[in-house]
Design an enzyme around this catalytic site. Sequence first.
Site, PDB file in Angstrom:
ATOM      1  N   LYS A  61       0.840  -1.191   0.000  1.00 31.34           N
ATOM      2  CA  LYS A  61       0.000   0.000   0.000  1.00 31.34           C
ATOM      3  C   LYS A  61       0.878   1.246   0.000  1.00 31.34           C
ATOM      4  O   LYS A  61       1.867   1.311   0.735  1.00 31.34           O
ATOM      5  CB  LYS A  61      -0.916  -0.019   1.228  1.00 31.34           C
ATOM      6  CG  LYS A  61      -1.944   1.113   1.271  1.00 31.34           C
ATOM      7  CD  LYS A  61      -2.845   0.967   2.498  1.00 31.34           C
ATOM      8  CE  LYS A  61      -3.904   2.062   2.575  1.00 31.34           C
ATOM      9  NZ  LYS A  61      -4.768   1.912   3.759  1.00 31.34           N
ATOM     10  N   SER A  66      -9.939  -0.512   7.227  1.00 34.27           N
ATOM     11  CA  SER A  66      -9.390  -0.329   5.874  1.00 34.27           C
ATOM     12  C   SER A  66      -8.666  -1.536   5.305  1.00 34.27           C
ATOM     13  O   SER A  66      -8.273  -1.528   4.143  1.00 34.27           O
ATOM     14  CB  SER A  66      -8.444   0.880   5.852  1.00 34.27           C
ATOM     15  OG  SER A  66      -9.172   2.073   5.993  1.00 34.27           O
ATOM     16  N   SER A  82      -9.685   1.891   2.928  1.00 36.57           N
ATOM     17  CA  SER A  82      -8.846   2.643   2.011  1.00 36.57           C
ATOM     18  C   SER A  82      -7.828   1.787   1.263  1.00 36.57           C
ATOM     19  O   SER A  82      -7.212   2.254   0.294  1.00 36.57           O
ATOM     20  CB  SER A  82      -8.097   3.728   2.798  1.00 36.57           C
ATOM     21  OG  SER A  82      -7.226   3.141   3.755  1.00 36.57           O
TER      22      SER A  82
END
Length: 486
Positions: free
Chosen positions: A74, A173, A149
């Site tokens: 990420k 997330s 996210s």
Amino acid sequence: MSIAEWRTQLTNGNVSAKELVEKYIARIEKIDHTINSYLALNFEKALLQAQKVDEDHSLGIKLPPLAGIPFAIKDNLCTKGIPTTCSSRMLENFVPPYESTVTQRLWNAGAILLGKTNLDEFAMGSSTENSAFGATSNPWDISRVPGGSSGGSAAAVASGLCMSALGSDTGGSIRQPASFCGVVGMKPTYGRVSRSGLVAFASSLDQVGPFTNCVSDAAEVLQVISGADCLDSTCLNVSVPDYVGSLSKPIKGLRIGLINQCFEQKGLSTKVKDSVIQASNLLQSMGAELINIDCPFFNEGIATYYVIAPSEASANLARYDGVKYGYRSKGVDNLSSMTSSSRSQGFGSEVKRRILIGTYALSAGYVDAYYKKAQKVRTLIRQDFNNAFEKVDILLTPTAPTTAFKAGEHNEDPLAMYLSDLLTIPANLAGLPAISLPCGFDQVGLPIGLQFIGNVLKEELLLQVAYQYEQASDVMRNKPSSDFIP
């Protein structure tokens, strides 16, 4: 292949690390232009790393546990020499001079970086639509969101663009996109995994964890990234159990709590509820005892979170002022105007919204009414969990109230978007470990996620229960066909 199966193939000489990496590179080049899960690619270095793994193997050198495994990271975890943007114009040109602790541990274990994945800007969102570099699509139905996210990481694993990926979880997330994309997503206990090198959103809530295609892979990755870190004062100095070795333990006699408040939600999809209840019945048939549990403050989690998280974000993002690094506005003649203009142009609308909410909640005259009161409710939520774990060993809930929603569906209604984290937020507020894994599919074939929540540092038990359920249910073997995923 699972990580264990890949390791066997490599050891037996049936496949090389370079062949595996080339396979993933070819697939990324073929389909990621449709999904948009990656922001930055690392193919040249990845092939060199794979070649080194093959050379070491040919020389009889003992390989580390994740040798040759292709990973995605990420893009809010710092990677030395590789851009870390947080999907924001504010950090569009930022190249970290250091490596985050978790990624360094992966590389020490032999893992190979394929690239950095898309996210909601500064990890603020539940759909990966709040990215300055374009939204990510759900591989099951590209007209839908992958969650957020960490939607880029979840979509990359789900569509076979990496074997595993790291994400961050502030209010769900990791688990919510894992549910939407039909993969396994794990949030460890707060402090189990180092946050050093993770770009901060809400420091008392953020936690790094893995996305994988199966529970055993999640155990392998968590084994590598867990442990004390002198670079993170909040990281716990406790021993790391043998997560992989505990997976096969039976769950007979285990007490599993069903939180009543989770199943009474007004917005909970009937199909989601039915699938999770069916999963609980399977666990009961395996010898577990089901107990209904009340957590009276569970539903207060979302209001509490949306005071605490923006408040911490307001403080953390104050460092982006256009002075030392990050986006700097041009054509201004004084420091105040430069800072204001840089933040206005560098941040997206959702980030600005949360900064404003947090700054307001912390302002004189309101800090007692909002922030301090939210912290008191947070304590009550933790006490609810403490009381529950006196009666049960583990808690079971749906991961998200619905399956993946259509892209753009909640763009004009931020509150509706926030509600998609309703069932995941309390675990973050209490600092507890939780895992999401597939338990079924809705009427149009989209995956449904089941969430297990454990007590502090009970990742070993969480993984054991999740693995036993995964093996007994074999959900993904019977998955419906998708328009996109082969």
